[in-house]
Design a protein around this motif. Structure first.
Motif, PDB file in Angstrom:
ATOM      1  N   ASP A   1       0.638  -1.357  -0.027  1.00 33.53           N
ATOM      2  CA  ASP A   1       0.010  -0.057   0.090  1.00 33.53           C
ATOM      3  C   ASP A   1       0.992   1.163   0.087  1.00 33.53           C
ATOM      4  OD1 ASP A   1       0.882   0.339   2.614  1.00 33.53           O
ATOM      5  OD2 ASP A   1      -1.030  -0.116   3.415  1.00 33.53           O
ATOM      6  N   HIS A   2       0.206   2.396   0.228  1.00 32.26           N
ATOM      7  CA  HIS A   2       0.990   3.768   0.114  1.00 32.26           C
ATOM      8  C   HIS A   2       1.965   3.872   1.045  1.00 32.26           C
ATOM      9  CE1 HIS A   2      -1.820   4.042   3.579  1.00 32.26           C
ATOM     10  NE2 HIS A   2      -1.246   5.112   3.974  1.00 32.26           N
TER      11      HIS A   2
ATOM     12  N   ILE B   1      -7.670  -4.358   4.078  1.00 37.05           N
ATOM     13  CA  ILE B   1      -8.807  -4.234   3.053  1.00 37.05           C
ATOM     14  C   ILE B   1      -8.539  -3.093   2.158  1.00 37.05           C
ATOM     15  CG2 ILE B   1     -11.151  -3.854   2.790  1.00 37.05           C
ATOM     16  CD1 ILE B   1     -10.396  -6.544   3.921  1.00 37.05           C
ATOM     17  N   THR B   2      -7.927  -1.699   2.593  1.00 36.88           N
ATOM     18  CA  THR B   2      -7.439  -0.702   1.847  1.00 36.88           C
ATOM     19  C   THR B   2      -6.700  -0.846   0.595  1.00 36.88           C
ATOM     20  OG1 THR B   2      -8.318   0.575   3.710  1.00 36.88           O
ATOM     21  CG2 THR B   2      -6.782   1.586   1.857  1.00 36.88           C
ATOM     22  N   ALA B   3      -5.708  -1.783   1.271  1.00 41.72           N
ATOM     23  CA  ALA B   3      -4.336  -2.215   0.460  1.00 41.72           C
ATOM     24  C   ALA B   3      -4.944  -3.060  -0.395  1.00 41.72           C
ATOM     25  CB  ALA B   3      -3.225  -2.860   1.211  1.00 41.72           C
ATOM     26  N   LEU B   4      -5.749  -3.978  -0.448  1.00 37.97           N
ATOM     27  CA  LEU B   4      -6.158  -5.227  -1.424  1.00 37.97           C
ATOM     28  C   LEU B   4      -7.306  -4.252  -2.449  1.00 37.97           C
ATOM     29  CD1 LEU B   4      -7.019  -8.182   0.920  1.00 37.97           C
ATOM     30  CD2 LEU B   4      -4.931  -7.946  -0.916  1.00 37.97           C
ATOM     31  N   LYS B   5      -7.967  -3.163  -1.977  1.00 36.79           N
ATOM     32  CA  LYS B   5      -8.649  -2.540  -2.957  1.00 36.79           C
ATOM     33  C   LYS B   5      -8.159  -1.778  -3.860  1.00 36.79           C
ATOM     34  CE  LYS B   5     -13.225  -2.893  -0.308  1.00 36.79           C
ATOM     35  NZ  LYS B   5     -14.060  -2.084   0.558  1.00 36.79           N
ATOM     36  N   GLU B   6      -6.661  -1.238  -3.353  1.00 36.41           N
ATOM     37  CA  GLU B   6      -6.196  -0.374  -4.111  1.00 36.41           C
ATOM     38  C   GLU B   6      -5.014  -1.218  -5.238  1.00 36.41           C
ATOM     39  OE1 GLU B   6      -3.584   2.016  -1.352  1.00 36.41           O
ATOM     40  OE2 GLU B   6      -5.280   3.040  -0.849  1.00 36.41           O
ATOM     41  N   LYS B   7      -4.589  -2.476  -4.750  1.00 35.93           N
ATOM     42  CA  LYS B   7      -3.834  -3.354  -5.374  1.00 35.93           C
ATOM     43  C   LYS B   7      -4.275  -4.761  -5.217  1.00 35.93           C
ATOM     44  CE  LYS B   7       0.365  -0.357  -5.747  1.00 35.93           C
ATOM     45  NZ  LYS B   7       1.710  -0.142  -5.345  1.00 35.93           N
TER      46      LYS B   7
END
Length: 155
Positions: free
Chosen positions: A30-31, A63-69
């Motif tokens: 993620d970022h 969840i945020t990471a998987l939605k981004e990449k």
């Protein structure tokens, strides 16, 4: 794989290792950088396709990471044991492991979520459970379509 003499190529043996493992580590980016998390899982292997199933809270870094990449890599291992020797440099460790990569896909369909959770519970407990709508309502369920995986052992 550098040590071809330790590679496991037979699908039956690979699936036996997966059957023994109850925890898998999935890594994503993620970022903030790389992120790895241990998770319980379930799986199916049909038509030469390995699919891993997970449940989680509905929000958080994973969840945020998987939605981004959606790209992930994973690792699981079993049959651990210390191999002793008289000299420190001759000590080793026995294991069987699976590593691979794939893409995460979030499951929104209620019936598919129930099926995924049933697969997960069967893998974790060896038992069949009836999963109802209220059980799936409070969790996020996703699957990883495995693109490739390999197995290795050190006897």
């Amino acid at each position: 794989m550098r040590r071809k003499d330790r590679e496991i190529t037979e699908i039956k043996e690979l699936l036996q290792i997966i059957d023994q493992c109850k925890v898998i580590r999935i890594a994503m980016e993620d970022h903030a950088g790389l992120y790895i998390v241990p998770m319980n899982f379930g799986y199916t292997y049909e038509n030469n396709q390995l699919v891993l199933y997970f449940h989680s809270a509905k929000e958080g870094r994973k969840i945020t990471a998987l939605k981004e990449k959606s790209a992930i890599c994973f690792e699981m291992d079993s049959e651990h044991g210390l191999i002793t020797a008289d000299v420190a440099c001759e000590y080793s460790y026995s294991f069987k492991s699976i590593i691979g990569n794939g893409r995460a896909i979030f499951i929104d369909d209620i019936e598919e979520k129930k099926s995924a959770l049933s697969v997960l519970m069967k893998h974790q407990t060896g038992r069949d459970f009836l999963i109802d709508d209220s059980m799936v309502d409070g969790v996020c369920v996703f699957k990883v379509i495995v693109e490739e995986f390999t197995g290795k052992y050190h006897p």
